[in-house]
Design a protein around this motif. Sequence first.
Motif, short mmCIF file in Angstrom:
data_model
loop_
_atom_site.label_atom_id
_atom_site.label_comp_id
_atom_site.label_asym_id
_atom_site.label_seq_id
_atom_site.Cartn_x
_atom_site.Cartn_y
_atom_site.Cartn_z
N ARG A 66 0.85 -1.19 0.00
CA ARG A 66 0.00 0.00 0.00
C ARG A 66 0.88 1.24 0.00
N PHE B 189 0.93 5.19 1.00
CA PHE B 189 0.22 6.16 1.82
C PHE B 189 0.48 7.57 1.29
N GLU C 73 -1.13 11.34 5.61
CA GLU C 73 -2.22 10.39 5.85
C GLU C 73 -2.08 9.79 7.24
N LEU D 251 -2.15 6.94 9.79
CA LEU D 251 -2.01 5.49 9.73
C LEU D 251 -2.77 4.80 10.86
N ASN E 267 -3.49 -3.90 12.19
CA ASN E 267 -2.56 -4.06 11.08
C ASN E 267 -1.13 -3.83 11.55
N VAL F 212 2.31 -2.31 9.95
CA VAL F 212 2.78 -1.53 8.81
C VAL F 212 4.30 -1.60 8.79
N ILE G 189 7.37 -0.15 6.77
CA ILE G 189 7.67 0.94 5.85
C ILE G 189 8.85 0.55 4.97
N VAL H 202 7.83 8.27 8.69
CA VAL H 202 6.56 8.40 9.41
C VAL H 202 6.79 9.27 10.62
N SER I 78 5.40 10.17 14.29
CA SER I 78 4.55 9.62 15.35
C SER I 78 4.32 10.71 16.39
#
Length: 82
Positions: free
Chosen positions: A41, A43, A47, A49, A58, A60, A62, A67, A69
């Motif tokens: 997928r 992103f 977006e 997560l 899920n 994820v 990367i 990302v 946080s």
Amino acid sequence: MGVIDIESTVAERAVLMCASALFTGLSKRECMEIAMCAKARTFARDELLFMQGQPVRNLVLIQSGSVKSTQISSGGMKSSCG
């Protein structure tokens, strides 16, 4: 997408997984079994997560990019990592 394309994608995912510290100790076969269940997928920038407090549904992994946080403390203050 043909069978060869799907098998190639699963093999590529398994290689990425085996390279991750999260999957250390798993055999190539075990990584392949997990990779067969995985979905690739992309992103969008900014977006969301997942949200703090939501149940985990899920995992994820990367492949590229980054990302950010952000966590809200009990006092309502934001702290960020990434």
